[in-house]
Design a protein around this motif. Structure first.
Motif, short mmCIF file in Angstrom:
data_model
loop_
_atom_site.label_atom_id
_atom_site.label_comp_id
_atom_site.label_asym_id
_atom_site.label_seq_id
_atom_site.Cartn_x
_atom_site.Cartn_y
_atom_site.Cartn_z
N ASP A 250 15.77 25.46 -64.07
CA ASP A 250 14.85 26.16 -64.96
C ASP A 250 13.53 26.43 -64.23
O ASP A 250 13.20 25.75 -63.26
CB ASP A 250 14.57 25.30 -66.21
CG ASP A 250 13.80 26.08 -67.28
OD1 ASP A 250 13.07 25.45 -68.06
OD2 ASP A 250 13.90 27.32 -67.31
N ASN A 251 12.78 27.42 -64.68
CA ASN A 251 11.39 27.66 -64.25
C ASN A 251 11.22 28.06 -62.79
O ASN A 251 10.19 27.73 -62.17
CB ASN A 251 10.53 26.41 -64.50
CG ASN A 251 10.66 25.90 -65.90
OD1 ASN A 251 11.10 24.76 -66.12
ND2 ASN A 251 10.29 26.72 -66.87
N MET B 23 7.51 22.76 -74.00
CA MET B 23 8.20 23.19 -72.78
C MET B 23 9.72 22.96 -72.81
O MET B 23 10.31 22.51 -71.81
CB MET B 23 7.57 22.52 -71.56
CG MET B 23 7.59 21.00 -71.56
SD MET B 23 6.77 20.37 -70.06
CE MET B 23 6.69 18.64 -70.49
N GLU C 122 9.92 30.23 -72.01
CA GLU C 122 10.26 29.92 -73.41
C GLU C 122 9.18 30.38 -74.39
O GLU C 122 8.00 30.14 -74.21
CB GLU C 122 10.53 28.41 -73.58
CG GLU C 122 9.51 27.49 -72.99
CD GLU C 122 9.86 27.06 -71.59
OE1 GLU C 122 10.54 27.81 -70.87
OE2 GLU C 122 9.42 25.98 -71.16
N LYS D 107 8.55 20.18 -61.02
CA LYS D 107 9.05 21.29 -60.19
C LYS D 107 9.05 20.93 -58.71
O LYS D 107 9.89 21.41 -57.97
CB LYS D 107 8.22 22.55 -60.45
CG LYS D 107 8.14 22.92 -61.94
CD LYS D 107 9.47 22.80 -62.67
CE LYS D 107 9.31 22.73 -64.18
NZ LYS D 107 10.55 22.27 -64.87
N ASP E 277 15.20 20.43 -64.66
CA ASP E 277 14.12 20.89 -65.53
C ASP E 277 12.98 19.88 -65.57
O ASP E 277 12.23 19.79 -66.54
CB ASP E 277 14.67 21.13 -66.95
CG ASP E 277 13.69 21.89 -67.82
OD1 ASP E 277 13.79 21.80 -69.07
OD2 ASP E 277 12.80 22.57 -67.26
MG LIG Z 1 11.65 23.98 -68.07
#
Ligand SMILES: [Mg+2]
Ligand SMILES: O=C(NC/C=C/[C@H]1OC[C@H](O)[C@@H]1O)c1cc([N+](=O)[O-])cc(O)c1O
Length: 214
Positions: free
Chosen positions: A169-170, A40, A199, A144, A141
């Motif tokens: 990110d994400n 990840m 990714e 979440k 990152d």
């Molecule tokens: Mg990430």
């Protein structure tokens, strides 16, 4: 008991990457994740967007939430001007142990301070522990569901200044709905979504870039 994936990733770096060469560490991890085992890391596609944001900003003080194996730590730190500092927070001791060795292999110890512990506890200590005034750049990152509470904590602790850039990110996969809802509707931020892919896959994901307006 065998090795863990982060340990196998580290072994690949120590076997294939050139010491003191951040670009070769990045390339080795990307190759490992594409051809051996997915992991990840922010990866090469979203990593290029991260690079352009960092290069444009040229931050003196930066914070990363969620070190994992240190891939994005290396991506960010290799672009920082002399005398600047990247503080990266990692909750998981096993990840932190691998990341320290990846960062050292890249020769970036003088630019990076890796701190182990929960971000919610460490953020309020940034000023007293590390002499930080405010951050110019924050890369989110980690877990979440921590993006929103930690962003509010950064605001409350006076760690953001007019112009601080948050890059998350994400925001699509795994997704950070509460964070997106808050940041896109807050009059205190100007946000923009950079569409990309999760990714090493074809799944949609992206980065949300938000400028704190003070
Ligand atoms: Mg990430
Ligand atoms: O959970 C993710 N990141 C948070 C990591 C959480 C764990 O590592 C840092 C923290 O100490 C925790 O142990 C993640 C997950 C996926 N995914 O595809 O599942 C993709 C990504 O880019 C991610 O950052």
């Amino acid at each position: 008991t065998g090795s863990t994936r982060p340990q196998r990733l580290l072994r690949a770096v120590q076997k294939k990457a050139t010491q003191g060469d951040p670009q070769s560490v990045i390339a080795t991890i990307d190759h490992f994740c594409r051809h051996s085992e997915w992991a990840m890391n922010v990866g090469d596609e979203k990593g290029s967007i991260l690079d352009s944001v960092v290069t444009e900003l040229n931050p003196s003080s930066a914070l990363e939430l969620g070190t994992y194996c240190g891939y994005s730590t290396v991506r960010i730190a290799r672009l920082l001007p002399p005398g600047s500092k990247l503080i990266t927070l990692e909750f998981n001791p096993a990840y932190a142990a691998v990341a320290r060795q990846v960062i050292a292999w890249a020769g970036l110890n003088d630019k990076v301070q890796l701190v182990e512990g929960p971000s919610g506890d460490l953020i309020p200590q940034m000023k007293e522990l590390f002499g930080v005034q405010t951050f110019d750049f924050v890369f989110l990152d980690h877990w979440k569901d921590r993006y929103l509470p930690d962003t509010k904590l950064l605001e409350e602790c006076g760690l953001l200044r007019k112009g601080t850039v948050l890059l998350a990110d994400n925001v699509i996969c795994p997704g950070t709905p509460e964070y997106l809802e808050y940041i896109r509707n807050s009059s205190r931020y100007e946000s923009r979504y950079f569409k990309s892919h999760l990714e090493y896959t074809k799944v949609e994901d992206g980065l949300e870039k938000s400028v704190f307006l003070g």
